[in-house]
Write a protein that holds these residues in place. Structure first.
Motif, PDB file in Angstrom:
ATOM      1  N   ALA A   1     -16.418 -61.540 -55.663  1.00  0.00           N
ATOM      2  CA  ALA A   1     -15.280 -62.413 -55.970  1.00  0.00           C
ATOM      3  C   ALA A   1     -14.067 -61.526 -56.240  1.00  0.00           C
ATOM      4  O   ALA A   1     -14.055 -60.759 -57.205  1.00  0.00           O
ATOM      5  N   LEU A   2     -13.077 -61.616 -55.376  1.00  0.00           N
ATOM      6  CA  LEU A   2     -11.880 -60.797 -55.532  1.00  0.00           C
ATOM      7  C   LEU A   2     -10.900 -61.443 -56.506  1.00  0.00           C
ATOM      8  O   LEU A   2     -10.836 -62.662 -56.642  1.00  0.00           O
ATOM      9  N   ASP A   3     -10.168 -60.604 -57.168  1.00  0.00           N
ATOM     10  CA  ASP A   3      -9.013 -61.013 -57.962  1.00  0.00           C
ATOM     11  C   ASP A   3      -7.813 -60.499 -57.182  1.00  0.00           C
ATOM     12  O   ASP A   3      -7.366 -59.370 -57.370  1.00  0.00           O
ATOM     13  N   LEU A   4      -7.331 -61.327 -56.255  1.00  0.00           N
ATOM     14  CA  LEU A   4      -6.336 -60.905 -55.283  1.00  0.00           C
ATOM     15  C   LEU A   4      -4.942 -61.238 -55.808  1.00  0.00           C
ATOM     16  O   LEU A   4      -4.588 -62.409 -55.976  1.00  0.00           O
ATOM     17  N   ARG A   5      -4.163 -60.206 -56.072  1.00  0.00           N
ATOM     18  CA  ARG A   5      -2.827 -60.381 -56.624  1.00  0.00           C
ATOM     19  C   ARG A   5      -1.791 -60.003 -55.563  1.00  0.00           C
ATOM     20  O   ARG A   5      -1.803 -58.882 -55.054  1.00  0.00           O
ATOM     21  N   THR A   6      -0.930 -60.936 -55.267  1.00  0.00           N
ATOM     22  CA  THR A   6       0.090 -60.715 -54.246  1.00  0.00           C
ATOM     23  C   THR A   6       1.448 -60.575 -54.894  1.00  0.00           C
ATOM     24  O   THR A   6       1.859 -61.440 -55.684  1.00  0.00           O
TER      25      THR A   6
END
Length: 242
Positions: free
Chosen positions: A230-235
Motif C-alpha cells: 500500500a503506497l502513500d503517494l504524495r503528489t
C-alpha cells in the motif's frame, strides 16, 4: 541518465502511476482558463500528457529518449512530439502559455532551467512542476523496504518533499510561486510493484547482480505482507508565474 528509462520504456508506461485530475484543475485556476498552447518537458511515455491534453490546448511534448518518444507518440497521436532536450529546444516566437514538467525537472540543467523556462513563456504564462513522492502506508512494511534498500545502496540521496518549491523561490526568476499537495493510497500487487522499482534511476544504475538482489529482497518482503504494498503517494505541484 536522462536516457536510461528508454531501456524499459514499456515497463515504465505500464508501472508508473499517473497524476490526479486536481493537478490539471489547479493549473487551470492559476491560468484563469485554458492556455493557448502547452509545452511538456521530459514527457517520457506520457504519464502526464493525457492530463495536460485535457486542458484543451495544442500540446508539444519534449522527450530526449527516442524509445520513450516512440511510446509517447503511440499513446497520444494528438500531441506533437519533439525528440530533443529542453536545452536544445527553441521556443516559438512570442512564447507559450504553459510549460509543464512531470517528475523530470531534476533532469533539466539546474543552472539555466528557470531562466530558460521564463524566457520561453509569454506574459502571464505559468510554469507547472509536479512529481510524486513514494512512501508506504504500512509502517512495518516501510521500515523493511527502507532497510533493504539502504543496506544495498546507502548512497541514494533523500530529496526534501518541497525541493521544487524551494528551487523556484531561490531562483529569483518568478513573481509568484505556490505549492499544492495531493495524496493517494494505491495498492500495488507484487508484480506491478517490482516493475515500478525497475523504472527508478537509482535501481537502473546498478549492475545486474545488484538489481537481482534488490528484486529478490523486495519480493520476499511483499510475500511477508500478503503479496502487495500500500503506497502513500504524495503528489506535489509547484506553480510559478511571471
Amino acid at each position: 541518465m536522462t536516457r536510461v528509462f528508454g531501456e524499459v520504456a514499456s515497463m515504465y508506461d505500464d508501472a508508473r502511476p499517473g497524476y490526479p485530475d486536481d493537478v490539471r484543475e489547479s493549473i487551470l485556476d492559476r491560468l484563469g482558463g485554458p492556455p493557448a498552447e502547452v509545452v511538456e518537458l521530459g514527457a517520457g511515455t506520457g504519464k502526464a500528457t493525457g492530463l495536460l491534453l485535457g486542458l484543451g490546448a495544442p500540446l508539444t511534448a519534449i522527450e530526449p529518449d527516442p524509445r520513450m518518444a516512440a511510446v509517447l507518440r503511440a499513446n497520444f497521436p494528438g500531441a506533437r512530439v519533439e525528440n530533443t532536450t529542453f536545452e536544445e529546444w527553441a521556443a516559438p516566437p512570442g512564447g507559450v502559455g504553459l510549460i509543464a514538467c512531470a517528475t523530470a525537472w531534476h533532469w533539466m540543467d539546474p543552472a539555466t532551467r528557470h531562466q530558460r523556462a521564463r524566457d520561453a513563456l509569454r506574459p502571464g504564462g505559468v510554469l507547472a512542476i509536479f512529481y510524486h513522492r513514494y512512501n508506504y502506508a504500512v509502517p512495518a512494511q516501510s521500515a523493511a523496504i527502507d532497510e533493504l534498500l539502504m543496506r544495498i545502496d546507502p548512497s541514494v540521496p533523500e530529496k526534501d518533499e518541497h525541493w521544487a518549491l524551494d528551487d523556484a523561490v531561490t531562483s529569483g526568476v518568478w513573481r509568484d510561486v505556490a505549492e499544492h499537495r495531493f495524496h493517494d493510497h494505491p495498492v500495488f500487487g507484487k508484480a506491478q510493484y517490482l516493475a515500478l522499482m525497475q523504472t527508478f534511476s537509482p535501481f537502473r544504475r546498478h549492475a545486474p547482480e545488484i538489481r537481482k538482489e534488490i528484486l529478490d529482497g523486495l519480493s520476499a518482503i511483499l510475500d511477508d505482507f500478503g503479496g502487495s504494498v500500500a503506497l502513500d503517494l504524495r503528489t506535489s505541484l509547484v506553480l510559478a508565474t511571471l
